[in-house]
Structure formats: C-alpha cells, structure tokens
Design an enzyme around this catalytic site. Structure first.
Site, PDB file in Angstrom:
ATOM      1  CG  HIS A   1      30.435  -3.661  -9.733  1.00 29.07           C
ATOM      2  ND1 HIS A   1      31.300  -2.669  -8.958  1.00 29.07           N
ATOM      3  CD2 HIS A   1      30.845  -3.347 -11.164  1.00 29.07           C
ATOM      4  CE1 HIS A   1      31.952  -1.997  -9.853  1.00 29.07           C
ATOM      5  NE2 HIS A   1      31.658  -2.430 -11.001  1.00 29.07           N
ATOM      6  CG  ASN A   2      25.939  -5.718  -6.509  1.00 30.84           C
ATOM      7  OD1 ASN A   2      25.893  -4.197  -6.659  1.00 30.84           O
ATOM      8  ND2 ASN A   2      27.112  -6.259  -5.880  1.00 30.84           N
TER       9      ASN A   2
ATOM     10  NE  ARG B   1      36.744  -6.000  -9.606  1.00 33.67           N
ATOM     11  CZ  ARG B   1      36.250  -4.967 -10.656  1.00 33.67           C
ATOM     12  NH1 ARG B   1      36.410  -5.259 -11.951  1.00 33.67           N
ATOM     13  NH2 ARG B   1      35.892  -3.692 -10.398  1.00 33.67           N
TER      14      ARG B   1
ATOM     15  N   GLY C   1      11.805  -3.033   3.718  1.00 35.20           N
ATOM     16  CA  GLY C   1      11.269  -4.283   3.800  1.00 35.20           C
ATOM     17  C   GLY C   1      11.127  -5.326   2.728  1.00 35.20           C
TER      18      GLY C   1
ATOM     19  CB  CYS D   1       7.334  -1.323   0.794  1.00 37.47           C
ATOM     20  SG  CYS D   1       8.867  -1.297   1.199  1.00 37.47           S
ATOM     21  N   GLY D   2       6.735   1.176   1.193  1.00 35.48           N
ATOM     22  CA  GLY D   2       7.088   2.661   1.551  1.00 35.48           C
ATOM     23  C   GLY D   2       8.453   3.061   1.552  1.00 35.48           C
TER      24      GLY D   2
ATOM     25  NE  ARG E   1       4.123   5.546   3.305  1.00 40.36           N
ATOM     26  CZ  ARG E   1       3.969   4.382   4.188  1.00 40.36           C
ATOM     27  NH1 ARG E   1       5.236   3.660   4.561  1.00 40.36           N
ATOM     28  NH2 ARG E   1       3.051   3.662   4.135  1.00 40.36           N
TER      29      ARG E   1
ATOM     30  CG  HIS F   1      -0.249  -0.150   2.295  1.00 37.60           C
ATOM     31  ND1 HIS F   1       0.097  -1.338   2.929  1.00 37.60           N
ATOM     32  CD2 HIS F   1       0.353   0.877   3.351  1.00 37.60           C
ATOM     33  CE1 HIS F   1       0.769  -1.135   4.163  1.00 37.60           C
ATOM     34  NE2 HIS F   1       0.961  -0.185   4.234  1.00 37.60           N
TER      35      HIS F   1
END
Length: 143
Positions: free
Chosen positions: A98-99, A132, A70, A65-66, A109, A9
């Site tokens: 890199h990830n 790498r 989370g 999310c806000g 928000r 929400h």
C-alpha cells in the site's frame, strides 16, 4: 537486488546479522555502518541509506536504531523516501503493498533476529499494488 544498510550503536548487531543473511540469500549489501557499540548519531546512517536509494545505488534500504523510531523519522525527511518502522509481518507486507516503502526500519532493542529476518523477507518479496495507492504516494511525495 542491492540493499543499503545502516544502523547506529543500538542497532548495529541486528543490522550486521541481517546483512549477513541477505548476502547468503544472494543480495548485494552496501554496509554504511556503524559496526560497533560506540555512540554515534542515527541521522548520519539514515542519510547514507536514503542517498543510496535516491541516487540509485540501491534498490531498498534497511535501517536499525535502538527503537527504530529516530532513524525512520530521519530517513523520511528525504523526498522520495518512504521508511516504514516494521513491528509485525502485516506491517512488512502492507508497507510495500500500500505504501511502496523503500526502506524497512527495525528497533534493535525490541526486535529479535528471527522476527526481523521473517519480516525483511516479506518486505523484499512483496510488490507494490499501485492503483488507488499510487495516487496517495504521489500526494505524499508532493507535500
């Protein structure tokens, strides 16, 4: 390219705007909800998006999310998911380079549509460098 999207929400408005933009850009979007301000639990939406990626129904994920915190934590509980909470263009680029992040997360928000749109486009257009970085991703996946 198929993008799986989900939000609680606190993030549904931004998710809906980004999903519309993605469709206009030619992406297919799987909308896992929510689509109202009624209180819901963000782990449910993180799970739906993570499963879409892990089960190869989607190439990338979008979560909101806000705060973005989370929902990204919940998504990262799934082996093979690398959800990055993005707060600037460098994070968007580096999370992919890199990830090898496969989900981008925003705080609804705290993130404007204009910023999120730019960062999402960077995320989706940036390739993983491998090299790498591949070794590090393998270590994460083996934890």
């Amino acid at each position: 390219m198929i993008i799986s999207a989900g939000a609680d929400h606190g993030g549904f408005e931004l998710k809906d705007k980004l999903a519309a933009m993605l469709r206009e850009e030619g992406y297919e979007v799987i909308d896992n909800g929510t689509n109202s301000p009624d209180s819901v639990d963000y782990p449910d939406f993180a799970q739906a998006v993570a499963r879409d990626i892990l089960e190869k129904r989607a190439d990338f994920g979008l979560l909101v999310c806000g705060s973005g915190i989370g929902i990204s934590i919940a998504a990262n509980r799934f082996k093979g998911i690398r959800a990055a909470l993005v707060t600037n263009p460098d994070y968007a680029r580096l999370s992919r380079q890199h990830n090898n992040a496969n989900i981008i997360a925003f705080g609804g928000r705290f993130t404007s549509f204009e910023d999120a749109e730019k960062w999402l486009k960077i995320f989706l257009s940036t390739p993983f460098e491998g090299g790498r970085h591949e070794r590090r991703i393998e270590k994460i996946d083996n934890i």
